[in-house]
Design a protein around this motif. Structure first.
Motif, PDB file in Angstrom:
ATOM      1  N   THR A   1       0.824  -1.215   0.000  1.00 21.10           N
ATOM      2  CA  THR A   1       0.000   0.000   0.000  1.00 21.10           C
ATOM      3  C   THR A   1       0.860   1.268   0.000  1.00 21.10           C
ATOM      4  N   ASP A   2       2.173   1.144   0.245  1.00 12.17           N
ATOM      5  CA  ASP A   2       3.067   2.311   0.180  1.00 12.17           C
ATOM      6  C   ASP A   2       3.223   2.739  -1.278  1.00 12.17           C
ATOM      7  N   ASP A   3       3.418   4.026  -1.504  1.00 11.13           N
ATOM      8  CA  ASP A   3       3.631   4.465  -2.884  1.00 11.13           C
ATOM      9  C   ASP A   3       5.070   4.183  -3.315  1.00 11.13           C
ATOM     10  N   GLY A   4       5.309   4.251  -4.630  1.00  5.47           N
ATOM     11  CA  GLY A   4       6.606   3.887  -5.198  1.00  5.47           C
ATOM     12  C   GLY A   4       7.796   4.584  -4.575  1.00  5.47           C
ATOM     13  N   PRO A   5       7.794   5.923  -4.513  1.00  3.35           N
ATOM     14  CA  PRO A   5       8.951   6.622  -3.935  1.00  3.35           C
ATOM     15  C   PRO A   5       9.210   6.243  -2.474  1.00  3.35           C
ATOM     16  N   LEU A   6       8.144   5.998  -1.715  1.00  2.00           N
ATOM     17  CA  LEU A   6       8.315   5.591  -0.326  1.00  2.00           C
ATOM     18  C   LEU A   6       8.942   4.204  -0.250  1.00  2.00           C
ATOM     19  N   MET A   7       8.517   3.301  -1.139  1.00  2.00           N
ATOM     20  CA  MET A   7       9.114   1.964  -1.189  1.00  2.00           C
ATOM     21  C   MET A   7      10.603   2.051  -1.505  1.00  2.00           C
ATOM     22  N   VAL A   8      10.940   2.876  -2.482  1.00  2.00           N
ATOM     23  CA  VAL A   8      12.345   3.021  -2.869  1.00  2.00           C
ATOM     24  C   VAL A   8      13.158   3.581  -1.698  1.00  2.00           C
ATOM     25  N   ALA A   9      12.617   4.575  -0.996  1.00  2.00           N
ATOM     26  CA  ALA A   9      13.330   5.148   0.151  1.00  2.00           C
ATOM     27  C   ALA A   9      13.509   4.095   1.247  1.00  2.00           C
ATOM     28  N   ALA A  10      12.488   3.267   1.477  1.00  2.00           N
ATOM     29  CA  ALA A  10      12.590   2.208   2.486  1.00  2.00           C
ATOM     30  C   ALA A  10      13.665   1.197   2.100  1.00  2.00           C
TER      31      ALA A  10
ATOM     32  N   LEU B   1      17.044   2.631   2.637  1.00  2.00           N
ATOM     33  CA  LEU B   1      17.341   2.635   4.068  1.00  2.00           C
ATOM     34  C   LEU B   1      17.882   1.272   4.502  1.00  2.00           C
ATOM     35  N   VAL B   2      17.246   0.203   4.035  1.00  2.00           N
ATOM     36  CA  VAL B   2      17.703  -1.151   4.376  1.00  2.00           C
ATOM     37  C   VAL B   2      19.063  -1.426   3.745  1.00  2.00           C
ATOM     38  N   LEU B   3      19.263  -1.007   2.501  1.00  2.00           N
ATOM     39  CA  LEU B   3      20.564  -1.191   1.842  1.00  2.00           C
ATOM     40  C   LEU B   3      21.678  -0.490   2.613  1.00  2.00           C
ATOM     41  N   ALA B   4      21.336   0.616   3.262  1.00  2.00           N
ATOM     42  CA  ALA B   4      22.326   1.378   4.032  1.00  2.00           C
ATOM     43  C   ALA B   4      22.549   0.789   5.422  1.00  2.00           C
ATOM     44  N   GLY B   5      21.857  -0.318   5.725  1.00  2.00           N
ATOM     45  CA  GLY B   5      22.060  -0.972   7.009  1.00  2.00           C
ATOM     46  C   GLY B   5      20.968  -0.735   8.037  1.00  2.00           C
ATOM     47  N   GLY B   6      19.933   0.026   7.659  1.00  2.00           N
ATOM     48  CA  GLY B   6      18.838   0.296   8.584  1.00  2.00           C
ATOM     49  C   GLY B   6      17.753  -0.757   8.510  1.00  2.00           C
ATOM     50  N   GLU B   7      16.690  -0.521   9.246  1.00  2.00           N
ATOM     51  CA  GLU B   7      15.522  -1.395   9.229  1.00  2.00           C
ATOM     52  C   GLU B   7      14.298  -0.564   8.890  1.00  2.00           C
ATOM     53  N   TYR B   8      13.322  -1.197   8.245  1.00  2.00           N
ATOM     54  CA  TYR B   8      12.070  -0.518   7.916  1.00  2.00           C
ATOM     55  C   TYR B   8      10.894  -1.408   8.296  1.00  2.00           C
ATOM     56  N   PHE B   9      10.314  -1.100   9.450  1.00  2.00           N
ATOM     57  CA  PHE B   9       9.088  -1.751   9.886  1.00  2.00           C
ATOM     58  C   PHE B   9       8.116  -0.619  10.213  1.00  2.00           C
TER      59      PHE B   9
END
Length: 199
Positions: free
Chosen positions: A94-103, A106-114
């Motif tokens: 349900t997230d929009d495209g740009p938000l998915m890409v940013a998430a 974030l994970v690629l940079a070592g973060g978490e997205y929940f």
């Protein structure tokens, strides 16, 4: 990885535009990925409870450091389950495209997205921490900008980050506050923290 071609191609298109040609491979199953290849990140879209159980217990995924599970919507129980199996994020469709890409970045940079991270915190025994303690330094900066009535675009310019990243941080602030909107979040959180402009 998804058995749904439209979902798979759509996400691959967004990511290729952001990360460049050749940075993204799409597959309908782990078998199609010729594991164990060296992947920085695998995004898994399980289409049924049985497929989800197989994916979560598949030893081939354990060798991939960063994994994201796609879900039809935000789901606290699924987020906890994915986190317990070493996934770095839950990506609601349900997230929009740009938000998915940013998430994903974030994970690629070592973060978490929940998006429902307070449930993850509670499952790890952190529920006694105050809402403000769940925010990162950057999220507190975004909160301060929100307190001053700035739009996402203005916040992005001030902090030197993308609008999609601002949306991620705003979402985290709303979630930590248990708020339905920005005004409610600011009123609940701003009084609980010494913000930069006040200290």
């Amino acid at each position: 990885m998804s058995r749904h071609p439209v979902c798979r191609m759509g996400l691959a298109g967004f990511l290729t535009a952001e990360l460049g040609e050749g940075a993204v491979r799409e597959a309908s199953s782990l078998d199609d990925l010729e594991m164990p290849a060296q992947f920085q990140l695998i995004i898994v879209d399980a289409n049924s409870p049985s497929e989800l159980a197989e994916v979560l217990s598949d030893p081939r995924l354990a060798s991939v450091q960063r994994r994201i599970l796609m879900a039809p919507e935000r789901d606290f129980a699924l987020a906890r389950r994915a986190h317990a199996h070493g996934f770095s994020g839950l990506l609601p469709k349900t997230d929009d495209g740009p938000l998915m890409v940013a998430a994903i970045k974030l994970v690629l940079a070592g973060g978490e997205y929940f998006p429902c991270f307070e449930e993850i915190d509670a499952s790890e025994g952190l529920h006694n921490a105050g809402p403000i303690d769940r925010l990162s330094k950057r999220q507190k900066e975004v909160l301060e900008e929100m307190r001053q009535g700035r739009t996402n675009k203005e916040i992005a310019k001030t902090l030197g980050i993308s609008i999609a990243t601002v949306k991620l941080h705003v979402q985290a602030v709303l979630s930590a506050a248990g708020a339905r909107n920005r005004t409610e979040a600011v009123s609940r959180l701003a009084q609980d923290v010494s913000l930069g402009s006040e200290g």
